[in-house]
Design a protein around this motif. Structure first.
Motif, PDB file in Angstrom:
ATOM      1  N   PHE A  32      11.915  -2.158   2.517  1.00 42.08           N
ATOM      2  CA  PHE A  32      13.376  -2.214   2.651  1.00 42.08           C
ATOM      3  C   PHE A  32      13.847  -3.647   2.930  1.00 42.08           C
ATOM      4  N   ALA A  33      13.086  -4.376   3.743  1.00 45.77           N
ATOM      5  CA  ALA A  33      13.457  -5.764   4.037  1.00 45.77           C
ATOM      6  C   ALA A  33      13.355  -6.627   2.779  1.00 45.77           C
ATOM      7  N   ARG A  34      12.292  -6.429   2.017  1.00 42.31           N
ATOM      8  CA  ARG A  34      12.120  -7.200   0.780  1.00 42.31           C
ATOM      9  C   ARG A  34      13.228  -6.875  -0.227  1.00 42.31           C
ATOM     10  N   GLU A  60       3.424   8.028  -0.363  1.00 43.44           N
ATOM     11  CA  GLU A  60       2.102   7.725   0.190  1.00 43.44           C
ATOM     12  C   GLU A  60       2.112   6.488   1.086  1.00 43.44           C
ATOM     13  N   ALA A  61       3.267   5.903   1.322  1.00 41.15           N
ATOM     14  CA  ALA A  61       3.361   4.655   2.097  1.00 41.15           C
ATOM     15  C   ALA A  61       3.500   4.946   3.588  1.00 41.15           C
ATOM     16  N   SER A  62       2.998   4.037   4.401  1.00 43.73           N
ATOM     17  CA  SER A  62       3.136   4.149   5.855  1.00 43.73           C
ATOM     18  C   SER A  62       4.541   3.742   6.274  1.00 43.73           C
ATOM     19  N   THR A  63       4.889   4.044   7.510  1.00 46.55           N
ATOM     20  CA  THR A  63       6.198   3.653   8.029  1.00 46.55           C
ATOM     21  C   THR A  63       6.368   2.140   7.977  1.00 46.55           C
ATOM     22  N   LYS A  64       5.299   1.412   8.319  1.00 48.61           N
ATOM     23  CA  LYS A  64       5.365  -0.051   8.295  1.00 48.61           C
ATOM     24  C   LYS A  64       5.596  -0.569   6.875  1.00 48.61           C
ATOM     25  N   ALA A  65       4.906   0.034   5.892  1.00 48.49           N
ATOM     26  CA  ALA A  65       5.070  -0.399   4.501  1.00 48.49           C
ATOM     27  C   ALA A  65       6.493  -0.134   4.023  1.00 48.49           C
ATOM     28  N   PRO A 121       0.827  -1.215   0.000  1.00 48.85           N
ATOM     29  CA  PRO A 121       0.000   0.000   0.000  1.00 48.85           C
ATOM     30  C   PRO A 121       0.861   1.266   0.000  1.00 48.85           C
ATOM     31  N   GLY A 122       0.581   2.162  -0.958  1.00 48.66           N
ATOM     32  CA  GLY A 122       1.287   3.437  -1.007  1.00 48.66           C
ATOM     33  C   GLY A 122       2.613   3.403  -1.722  1.00 48.66           C
ATOM     34  N   VAL A 123       3.047   2.240  -2.205  1.00 51.60           N
ATOM     35  CA  VAL A 123       4.319   2.114  -2.923  1.00 51.60           C
ATOM     36  C   VAL A 123       4.019   2.005  -4.414  1.00 51.60           C
ATOM     37  N   GLU A 124       4.757   2.754  -5.214  1.00 49.62           N
ATOM     38  CA  GLU A 124       4.545   2.726  -6.669  1.00 49.62           C
ATOM     39  C   GLU A 124       5.887   2.578  -7.370  1.00 49.62           C
ATOM     40  N   LEU A 125       5.959   1.640  -8.308  1.00 49.87           N
ATOM     41  CA  LEU A 125       7.198   1.412  -9.047  1.00 49.87           C
ATOM     42  C   LEU A 125       7.177   2.187 -10.359  1.00 49.87           C
ATOM     43  N   GLU A 126       8.295   2.850 -10.657  1.00 47.14           N
ATOM     44  CA  GLU A 126       8.463   3.567 -11.920  1.00 47.14           C
ATOM     45  C   GLU A 126       9.675   2.981 -12.644  1.00 47.14           C
ATOM     46  N   ASP A 127       9.468   2.511 -13.846  1.00 51.20           N
ATOM     47  CA  ASP A 127      10.548   1.965 -14.660  1.00 51.20           C
ATOM     48  C   ASP A 127      11.238   3.122 -15.381  1.00 51.20           C
ATOM     49  N   ARG A 128      12.488   3.411 -15.000  1.00 47.93           N
ATOM     50  CA  ARG A 128      13.249   4.503 -15.616  1.00 47.93           C
ATOM     51  C   ARG A 128      14.306   3.984 -16.596  1.00 47.93           C
ATOM     52  N   ARG A 129      14.143   2.762 -17.009  1.00 47.63           N
ATOM     53  CA  ARG A 129      15.017   2.070 -17.965  1.00 47.63           C
ATOM     54  C   ARG A 129      16.376   1.735 -17.353  1.00 47.63           C
ATOM     55  N   TRP A 130      17.213   2.716 -17.053  1.00 47.24           N
ATOM     56  CA  TRP A 130      18.506   2.431 -16.446  1.00 47.24           C
ATOM     57  C   TRP A 130      18.394   2.229 -14.939  1.00 47.24           C
ATOM     58  N   SER A 131      17.232   2.503 -14.405  1.00 49.98           N
ATOM     59  CA  SER A 131      16.988   2.315 -12.973  1.00 49.98           C
ATOM     60  C   SER A 131      15.508   2.043 -12.754  1.00 49.98           C
TER      61      SER A 131
END
Length: 262
Positions: A143-145, A133-138, A116-126
């Motif tokens: 980071f662990a994942r 928008e993510a909570s502290t727990k998220a 929840p609140g995490v969004e991935l953006e493909d920047r090609r080289w990164s």
């Protein structure tokens, strides 16, 4: 192109959180009016060259910096938009290495970003994982994942308050982009570089090692020797002082812009 022996200074600015309003959503980020003004002033100074360098893709960056006469470097300087309309893109072995790592890691990163609140953006080289928008727990779970997924991979990971970025080739940093621009220009003179995060710090450190000036957004400098700059207005004051742009000069340049627009 301006002959290198007449170049007085090269200015390099990162985009996000350096030239944009504080707290701006990455998707809606635009130049702050204050930074747009001093970029236009610098670009009009004879003997000065100005660049905006970002890990964002080039087409994304171009749409956000609509100023003539500025060098725009996307994907940490692997692709460039040159004043006058020319474009350049890095190719060869680095690109082949990129695709191998990228193809292997992107699916795993998409799974990691399923929070929840995490969004991935493909920047090609990164790949950028936005956490505004993510909570502290998220964030902690993310980071662990990431630590588990990236274990054993030769990549670079950079964090800031609203984003985690995985650079698929650790050599492709903001320093890489700054060096690439200097090589293209054949420039060995004074560089002024401004940045705001861990990736930007690579370019700030390199700038200082070349005897240049590093401006670090925030109260604490990103690297030893950098000048801390609190916000965009403070950045504007530092830039104008270094460039010798006084109020009289600013008014004259503003009048010239109005005449050109008429």
């Amino acid at each position: 192109m301006l002959a290198t022996d007449t170049l007085k200074r090269l200015w390099i600015f990162s985009f996000d959180r350096t030239l944009t309003a504080a707290g701006a959503c990455y998707a809606k980020a635009r130049l702050h009016r204050v930074t747009r003004q001093f970029l236009e002033e610098l670009a009009a100074l004879p003997g000065h060259r100005v660049a905006v360098l970002s890990s964002r893709p080039l087409d994304d960056l171009v749409s956000r910096v609509p100023i003539e006469g500025i060098y725009l470097g996307g994907s940490c300087g692997t692709e460039w938009h040159i004043p006058g309309g020319e474009s350049m893109t890095l190719s060869g072995k680095p690109k082949d290495m990129l695709m191998e790592t990228r193809d292997a890691l992107l699916p795993a990163l998409r799974a990691v970003a399923d929070l929840p609140g995490v969004e991935l953006e493909d920047r090609r080289w990164s790949a950028a994982l936005h956490t505004q928008e993510a909570s502290t727990k998220a964030r902690q779970t993310l980071f662990a994942r990431l630590a588990a997924v990236l274990k054993g991979w030769r990549v670079a990971l950079y964090r800031n308050t609203t984003m985690v970025e995985i650079q698929f080739l650790p050599e492709i940093t903001m320093e890489f982009g700054a060096r690439a621009l200097c090589r293209f220009l054949g420039y060995r003179g004074e560089v002024v570089c401004a940045g705001s995060d861990e990736n930007d710090a690579t370019a700030l450190r390199w700038t200082l090692n070349q005897g240049g000036t590093a401006l670090s957004l925030g109260r604490d400098p990103l690297v030893p020797g950098a000048r801390p700059v609190v916000d965009v207005r403070s950045l504007a004051r530092h830039v104008r002082d270094l460039a010798g742009i006084d109020e009289h000069h600013r008014m004259r340049m503003a009048g010239r812009r109005l005449c050109n627009a008429a």
